[in-house]
Design a protein around this motif. Structure first.
Motif, PDB file in Angstrom:
ATOM      1  N   THR A 244      14.507  -9.674  12.788  1.00 18.15           N
ATOM      2  CA  THR A 244      13.205  -9.669  13.447  1.00 18.15           C
ATOM      3  C   THR A 244      12.206  -8.932  12.564  1.00 18.15           C
ATOM      4  N   LEU A 245      11.086  -9.591  12.242  1.00 17.84           N
ATOM      5  CA  LEU A 245      10.062  -8.977  11.408  1.00 17.84           C
ATOM      6  C   LEU A 245       9.181  -8.088  12.280  1.00 17.84           C
ATOM      7  N   LEU A 246       9.370  -6.781  12.144  1.00 17.91           N
ATOM      8  CA  LEU A 246       8.600  -5.825  12.949  1.00 17.91           C
ATOM      9  C   LEU A 246       7.192  -5.626  12.395  1.00 17.91           C
ATOM     10  N   ASN A 247       7.068  -5.790  11.082  1.00 18.91           N
ATOM     11  CA  ASN A 247       5.765  -5.661  10.427  1.00 18.91           C
ATOM     12  C   ASN A 247       5.845  -6.469   9.140  1.00 18.91           C
ATOM     13  N   SER A 248       5.012  -7.486   8.988  1.00 17.96           N
ATOM     14  CA  SER A 248       5.188  -8.395   7.865  1.00 17.96           C
ATOM     15  C   SER A 248       3.863  -8.725   7.181  1.00 17.96           C
ATOM     16  N   PHE A 249       3.902  -8.690   5.827  1.00 18.61           N
ATOM     17  CA  PHE A 249       2.806  -9.163   5.003  1.00 18.61           C
ATOM     18  C   PHE A 249       3.256 -10.347   4.136  1.00 18.61           C
ATOM     19  N   ILE A 250       4.387 -10.959   4.520  1.00 18.22           N
ATOM     20  CA  ILE A 250       4.917 -12.090   3.781  1.00 18.22           C
ATOM     21  C   ILE A 250       4.201 -13.355   4.240  1.00 18.22           C
ATOM     22  N   PRO A 251       3.612 -14.113   3.345  1.00 18.77           N
ATOM     23  CA  PRO A 251       2.908 -15.337   3.737  1.00 18.77           C
ATOM     24  C   PRO A 251       3.838 -16.306   4.458  1.00 18.77           C
ATOM     25  N   GLY A 252       3.386 -16.812   5.591  1.00 18.52           N
ATOM     26  CA  GLY A 252       4.158 -17.779   6.366  1.00 18.52           C
ATOM     27  C   GLY A 252       5.195 -17.157   7.277  1.00 18.52           C
TER      28      GLY A 252
ATOM     29  N   GLY B  93       6.739 -10.469  14.136  1.00 24.00           N
ATOM     30  CA  GLY B  93       7.318 -11.046  15.349  1.00 24.00           C
ATOM     31  C   GLY B  93       8.234 -12.219  15.087  1.00 24.00           C
ATOM     32  N   THR B  94       8.227 -12.742  13.850  1.00 25.38           N
ATOM     33  CA  THR B  94       9.109 -13.850  13.511  1.00 25.38           C
ATOM     34  C   THR B  94      10.576 -13.413  13.612  1.00 25.38           C
ATOM     35  N   VAL B  95      11.413 -14.262  14.204  1.00 24.32           N
ATOM     36  CA  VAL B  95      12.850 -14.011  14.307  1.00 24.32           C
ATOM     37  C   VAL B  95      13.574 -15.058  13.473  1.00 24.32           C
ATOM     38  N   LEU B  96      14.294 -14.610  12.480  1.00 24.04           N
ATOM     39  CA  LEU B  96      14.993 -15.501  11.569  1.00 24.04           C
ATOM     40  C   LEU B  96      16.499 -15.460  11.811  1.00 24.04           C
ATOM     41  N   PRO B  97      17.139 -16.613  11.924  1.00 22.55           N
ATOM     42  CA  PRO B  97      18.606 -16.613  12.004  1.00 22.55           C
ATOM     43  C   PRO B  97      19.206 -16.355  10.630  1.00 22.55           C
ATOM     44  N   VAL B  98      20.293 -15.611  10.608  1.00 20.79           N
ATOM     45  CA  VAL B  98      20.980 -15.313   9.349  1.00 20.79           C
ATOM     46  C   VAL B  98      22.474 -15.497   9.555  1.00 20.79           C
TER      47      VAL B  98
ATOM     48  N   ALA C 276       0.881  -1.170   0.000  1.00 24.67           N
ATOM     49  CA  ALA C 276       0.000   0.000   0.000  1.00 24.67           C
ATOM     50  C   ALA C 276       0.915   1.215   0.000  1.00 24.67           C
ATOM     51  N   PRO C 277       0.390   2.386  -0.355  1.00 28.50           N
ATOM     52  CA  PRO C 277       1.264   3.575  -0.379  1.00 28.50           C
ATOM     53  C   PRO C 277       2.017   3.770   0.940  1.00 28.50           C
ATOM     54  N   GLY C 278       3.350   3.696   0.884  1.00 23.36           N
ATOM     55  CA  GLY C 278       4.181   3.903   2.066  1.00 23.36           C
ATOM     56  C   GLY C 278       4.287   2.708   2.988  1.00 23.36           C
ATOM     57  N   VAL C 279       3.660   1.562   2.647  1.00 21.76           N
ATOM     58  CA  VAL C 279       3.690   0.381   3.507  1.00 21.76           C
ATOM     59  C   VAL C 279       4.469  -0.723   2.812  1.00 21.76           C
ATOM     60  N   PRO C 280       5.679  -1.071   3.268  1.00 25.14           N
ATOM     61  CA  PRO C 280       6.469  -2.120   2.620  1.00 25.14           C
ATOM     62  C   PRO C 280       5.905  -3.498   2.945  1.00 25.14           C
ATOM     63  N   VAL C 281       6.323  -4.469   2.164  1.00 21.40           N
ATOM     64  CA  VAL C 281       5.868  -5.831   2.417  1.00 21.40           C
ATOM     65  C   VAL C 281       6.394  -6.350   3.752  1.00 21.40           C
ATOM     66  N   ALA C 282       7.486  -5.783   4.234  1.00 23.15           N
ATOM     67  CA  ALA C 282       8.005  -6.158   5.555  1.00 23.15           C
ATOM     68  C   ALA C 282       8.939  -5.071   6.072  1.00 23.15           C
ATOM     69  N   SER C 283       8.867  -4.826   7.379  1.00 20.95           N
ATOM     70  CA  SER C 283       9.825  -3.959   8.077  1.00 20.95           C
ATOM     71  C   SER C 283      10.607  -4.825   9.046  1.00 20.95           C
TER      72      SER C 283
END
Length: 467
Positions: free
Chosen positions: A288-296, A300-305, A231-238
């Motif tokens: 850490t996904l602070l705001n996510s629209f990614i399916p799955g 709040g998801t924390v991913l190791p990298v 959406a305008p100004g809203v990324p798929v994930a922060s």
């Protein structure tokens, strides 16, 4: 030759020695300044235990432009005594903050953090041969940008590994962006340096050489956005990215020479430290996904990298130090250092994960070589107390891609308390004036910024024991 002519001849020779060498920050215990007359009368027997060893060192090492922190205490090789040990600590408060960022002015507080530099040295030897083990924090930096608008530096393109400013600002084709919030790194140096000396009627000649081992540790925090926008100004994930990575110990060497005339408390010394390249800095981190629209991958998801840092260079440098007695109880000291900071161009921290791919953050430096000089005077008030004052100048290494390290002018002072033959306590302080500066996109930065005139404060204490 008559006795009067002989006295005149020796007096002229003494004055030539006085003004030929204007000189360093090395300590010099129990040296006698002599004027050779008909009966070689000693005119000064006071101990000259110069507190400028640490206070002058503050202006030429702990505050040397760029990431320089402590230097190995190789001066302990010239101390009298079979066994010498010295432990010291320096606290530095560099108060540097932005006046404006991308044309926006404000009170953003200091982004430079206070730091402490430890120093340890243990030496064994005699007038002919001595070796010293040393430990210090050689290079380090810390920056906290959370007081800037949005809690971080301006955005850069993170979906690239490029160190090109054009690529880092090409948001039209970006699939992710990043904003640096905090970063810090440090290197610990462990060294062994030896001195081999030869004494003749002309004075004492010494060769210095040794090896050291230096590690590297890096940690950082940044905020990212995954594009495109839903959406305008809203990324798929922060996201928030935290990394903590290390490099193994790498080997370097130092080599140098010194010349002394003990009767005049005179010493001239040159010491070279080799470059060290850290190209194995790697480890892990989290996203850490602070705001996510990614399916799955919900918020709040924390991913190791996995994480790695591009090549980090501890630059080579050459330092020249000297000292000489100029009058009973008085000593002049000076130093000069060249540091090869032009090897520091840019660093890239990369993270990768099968789920989110690869992204990176970029820090440009594009520094020039650094030149640091200091000049001081020390005086023995009595057999127990001596003091020193020094002034210093450090040519800034910033060229417009980074504003932190502009020209620096310092004033340092200190006292030495030698209660007995086996102990020496030194305390000192320093105040520095940092000139203003600016960085710009046209000069290699990925954002514009200015800094004003700032100050630096430092205090130091050390204790030496002799056996």
């Amino acid at each position: 030759m008559s006795q009067a002519e002989e006295l005149h001849h020796r007096s002229v020779a003494y004055r030539v020695l006085r003004f030929r060498f204007m000189l360093t920050q090395a300590p010099f215990d129990k040296r006698r300044v002599r004027i050779s007359g008909g009966n070689s009368m000693a005119v000064c027997r006071k101990t000259i235990s110069i507190a400028a060893l640490m206070t002058v060192a503050l202006s030429s090492s702990a505050l040397a432009g760029g990431f320089q922190r402590g230097t190995a205490d190789t001066d302990i090789l010239f101390e009298q005594g079979t066994v010498n040990m010295r432990a010291g600590v320096t606290y530095v408060s560099p108060q540097r903050g932005f006046d404006s960022v991308n044309g926006v002015s404000g009170n953003f507080d200091d982004y430079t953090g206070d730091y402490v530099i430890p120093s340890y040295a243990l030496a064994f030897g005699n007038e002919t041969l001595a070796c010293a083990g040393t430990a210090t924090e050689s290079f380090a930096a810390e920056a906290d940008y959370t007081d800037l608008p949005g809690g971080a530096l301006p955005a850069q393109v993170s979906s690239t590994q490029s160190t090109s400013n054009v690529d880092r600002l090409n948001f039209a084709t970006a699939t992710s962006t990043s904003r640096t919030a905090r970063l810090a790194f440090d290197s610990t140096e462990l060294g062994l340096t030896c001195r081999a000396s030869y004494t003749s009627e002309m004075g004492r000649f010494s060769l210095l050489g040794g090896v050291f081992f230096e590690d590297f540790h890096f940690e950082g925090t940044s905020f990212g956005q995954r594009l495109p926008f839903v959406a305008p100004g809203v990324p798929v994930a922060s996201t928030r990215v935290d990394v903590d990575i290390d490099g193994d110990y790498q080997t370097g060497y130092r080599i140098g020479a010194a010349y002394e005339i003990p009767e005049y408390a005179l010493r001239v010394q040159a010491l070279y430290r080799s470059e060290v390249v850290h190209d194995d800095v790697q480890g892990s981190g989290t996203v850490t996904l602070l705001n996510s629209f990614i399916p799955g991958l919900p918020t709040g998801t924390v991913l190791p990298v996995s994480s790695s840092l591009s090549e980090a260079v501890s630059p080579q440098y050459l330092e020249i130090k000297a000292q000489t007695g100029v009058a009973p109880g008085w000593l002049v000291l000076a130093s000069f250092r060249w540091t090869d900071w032009s090897t520091n161009n840019a660093s890239v921290n990369t993270i990768s994960s099968p789920l989110i791919g690869t992204s990176s953050s970029y820090v440009p430096y594009h520094w020039q070589d650094g030149y640091t000089a200091s000049l001081g005077v020390g005086h023995a008030f009595n057999d127990q107390i001596s003091g020193a004052l020094s002034v210093g100048y450090d040519r800034g290494v910033s060229t417009g891609a980074d504003t932190t390290y502009t020209d620096l002018y310092t004033l340092a002072g200190g006292l030495s308390f030698k209660a007995n033959e086996w102990s020496d306590l030194r305390v000192g302080g320093l105040v520095g004036y940092w000139t203003d500066g600016e960085q710009s996109i046209s000069s290699g930065s990925y954002y514009n910024a200015t800094v004003g005139d700032d100050v630096v404060y430092a205090i130091n204490a050390s204790l030496k024991l002799t056996f």
